[in-house]
Design a protein around this motif. Structure first.
Motif, mmCIF file in Angstrom:
data_model
loop_
_atom_site.group_PDB
_atom_site.id
_atom_site.type_symbol
_atom_site.label_atom_id
_atom_site.label_comp_id
_atom_site.label_asym_id
_atom_site.label_seq_id
_atom_site.Cartn_x
_atom_site.Cartn_y
_atom_site.Cartn_z
ATOM 1 N N GLN A 82 0.731 -1.278 0.205
ATOM 2 C CA GLN A 82 0.083 -0.058 -0.029
ATOM 3 C C GLN A 82 0.857 1.039 0.058
ATOM 4 O O GLN A 82 1.712 1.246 0.874
ATOM 5 C CB GLN A 82 -0.997 -0.050 1.242
ATOM 6 C CG GLN A 82 -1.762 1.308 1.381
ATOM 7 C CD GLN A 82 -3.051 1.317 0.173
ATOM 8 O OE1 GLN A 82 -3.311 0.233 0.083
ATOM 9 N NE2 GLN A 82 -3.007 2.592 -0.158
ATOM 10 N N MET A 83 0.864 2.047 -1.086
ATOM 11 C CA MET A 83 1.462 3.300 -1.204
ATOM 12 C C MET A 83 0.594 4.466 -1.073
ATOM 13 O O MET A 83 -0.228 4.522 -1.905
ATOM 14 C CB MET A 83 2.229 3.207 -2.523
ATOM 15 C CG MET A 83 3.188 2.052 -2.792
ATOM 16 S SD MET A 83 4.044 1.859 -4.312
ATOM 17 C CE MET A 83 2.747 2.197 -5.579
ATOM 18 N N ASN A 84 1.175 5.270 0.234
ATOM 19 C CA ASN A 84 0.274 6.613 0.186
ATOM 20 C C ASN A 84 1.076 7.728 -0.023
ATOM 21 O O ASN A 84 2.386 7.543 -0.004
ATOM 22 C CB ASN A 84 -0.328 6.400 1.607
ATOM 23 C CG ASN A 84 -1.279 5.142 1.727
ATOM 24 O OD1 ASN A 84 -1.995 4.975 0.810
ATOM 25 N ND2 ASN A 84 -1.544 5.024 2.905
ATOM 26 N N SER A 85 0.600 8.765 -0.078
ATOM 27 C CA SER A 85 1.409 10.057 -0.065
ATOM 28 C C SER A 85 2.573 9.956 -1.222
ATOM 29 O O SER A 85 3.701 10.217 -1.171
ATOM 30 C CB SER A 85 2.048 10.531 1.261
ATOM 31 O OG SER A 85 1.114 10.606 2.027
ATOM 32 N N LEU A 86 2.134 9.654 -2.340
ATOM 33 C CA LEU A 86 3.106 9.146 -3.340
ATOM 34 C C LEU A 86 3.874 10.370 -3.844
ATOM 35 O O LEU A 86 3.319 11.637 -3.894
ATOM 36 C CB LEU A 86 2.425 8.474 -4.481
ATOM 37 C CG LEU A 86 2.247 7.058 -4.209
ATOM 38 C CD1 LEU A 86 1.172 6.580 -5.282
ATOM 39 C CD2 LEU A 86 3.695 6.356 -4.390
ATOM 40 N N LYS A 87 4.973 10.411 -4.200
ATOM 41 C CA LYS A 87 5.980 11.363 -4.786
ATOM 42 C C LYS A 87 6.230 11.191 -6.191
ATOM 43 O O LYS A 87 6.385 9.968 -6.530
ATOM 44 C CB LYS A 87 6.970 11.649 -3.841
ATOM 45 C CG LYS A 87 6.714 11.963 -2.395
ATOM 46 C CD LYS A 87 8.046 11.941 -1.534
ATOM 47 C CE LYS A 87 7.721 12.417 0.035
ATOM 48 N NZ LYS A 87 8.924 12.197 0.884
ATOM 49 N N PRO A 88 6.851 12.156 -6.860
ATOM 50 C CA PRO A 88 7.524 11.673 -8.226
ATOM 51 C C PRO A 88 8.576 10.918 -8.168
ATOM 52 O O PRO A 88 8.668 10.182 -9.058
ATOM 53 C CB PRO A 88 7.514 13.277 -8.839
ATOM 54 C CG PRO A 88 6.713 14.157 -8.048
ATOM 55 C CD PRO A 88 6.415 13.651 -6.752
ATOM 56 N N GLU A 89 9.314 11.047 -7.170
ATOM 57 C CA GLU A 89 10.518 10.362 -7.010
ATOM 58 C C GLU A 89 10.122 8.635 -6.847
ATOM 59 O O GLU A 89 11.042 7.795 -6.653
ATOM 60 C CB GLU A 89 11.452 10.715 -5.916
ATOM 61 C CG GLU A 89 10.769 11.043 -4.594
ATOM 62 C CD GLU A 89 10.566 12.699 -4.433
ATOM 63 O OE1 GLU A 89 10.003 13.038 -5.304
ATOM 64 O OE2 GLU A 89 10.625 13.122 -3.365
ATOM 65 N N ASP A 90 8.998 8.491 -6.343
ATOM 66 C CA ASP A 90 8.682 6.896 -6.276
ATOM 67 C C ASP A 90 8.364 6.459 -7.782
ATOM 68 O O ASP A 90 8.053 5.076 -7.716
ATOM 69 C CB ASP A 90 7.215 6.958 -5.332
ATOM 70 C CG ASP A 90 7.447 7.366 -4.154
ATOM 71 O OD1 ASP A 90 6.550 7.945 -3.495
ATOM 72 O OD2 ASP A 90 8.481 6.900 -3.471
ATOM 73 N N THR A 91 8.502 7.170 -8.716
ATOM 74 C CA THR A 91 8.196 6.304 -10.008
ATOM 75 C C THR A 91 9.101 5.584 -10.319
ATOM 76 O O THR A 91 10.480 5.646 -10.243
ATOM 77 C CB THR A 91 8.102 7.757 -11.105
ATOM 78 O OG1 THR A 91 7.271 8.552 -10.847
ATOM 79 C CG2 THR A 91 8.214 7.026 -12.374
ATOM 80 N N VAL A 121 4.238 8.505 -10.836
ATOM 81 C CA VAL A 121 3.581 9.512 -10.288
ATOM 82 C C VAL A 121 4.276 10.828 -10.851
ATOM 83 O O VAL A 121 5.143 11.440 -10.937
ATOM 84 C CB VAL A 121 4.244 9.586 -8.695
ATOM 85 C CG1 VAL A 121 3.558 10.550 -8.067
ATOM 86 C CG2 VAL A 121 4.028 8.072 -8.175
ATOM 87 N N THR A 122 3.057 11.894 -11.203
ATOM 88 C CA THR A 122 3.169 12.841 -11.785
ATOM 89 C C THR A 122 3.126 14.216 -10.693
ATOM 90 O O THR A 122 2.138 13.917 -9.654
ATOM 91 C CB THR A 122 2.030 13.357 -12.697
ATOM 92 O OG1 THR A 122 0.832 13.187 -12.434
ATOM 93 C CG2 THR A 122 2.261 12.347 -13.853
ATOM 94 N N SER A 123 3.632 15.105 -11.066
ATOM 95 C CA SER A 123 3.774 16.326 -10.208
ATOM 96 C C SER A 123 2.716 17.393 -10.343
ATOM 97 O O SER A 123 2.065 17.190 -11.458
ATOM 98 C CB SER A 123 4.971 17.231 -10.089
ATOM 99 O OG SER A 123 5.324 17.652 -11.269
#
Length: 123
Positions: A82-91, A121-123
């Motif tokens: 489960q991935m929450n609060s995703l950031k572009p660097e999680d791409t 993940v897009t900003s």
């Protein structure tokens, strides 16, 4: 033959959530620790999270701690991320892996990988 099939990736905006799944076959799932790795373009594959065979012990990379949660369902031979609060660097492309020990989740240990699932993940 061990087979691990990842799914659940997709395109999401920063701050959003995704839940990855990995269905395992060809092994006695309930006796293996399970883990997730990821590989971003131009970068080495890195450890993300791992969970013991019983689910009682979890480990996380510092970059995802507090945002990602690993879990498993031994009745379904499936591990989740489960991935929450995703950031572009999680791409990255996310891969799951099985190991007899939760201590063993180092990329170099694993000789083969599944197809992975793309998370963007897009900003």
């Amino acid at each position: 033959q061990v087979q691990l099939v990842e799914s659940g990736g997709g395109l999401v905006q920063a701050g959003g959530s995704l839940r990855l799944s990995c269905a395992a076959s060809g092994l006695t799932f309930s006796t293996y620790a399970m883990g997730w790795f990821r590989q971003a373009p131009g970068k080495v594959r890195e450890f993300v999270a791992a969970i013991s065979w019983s689910g009682s012990n979890e480990r996380y990379a510092g970059s995802v701690k507090g945002r990602f949660t690993i879990s498993r369902d031994n009745a379904k031979n499936t591990v989740y991320l489960q991935m929450n609060s995703l950031k572009p660097e999680d791409t990255a492309v996310y891969y799951c892996a099985a190991h007899p020990s939760i201590e063993g989740f180092v990329p170099a240990v694993f000789r083969s990988w599944g197809q992975g699932t793309q998370v963007t993940v897009t900003s």
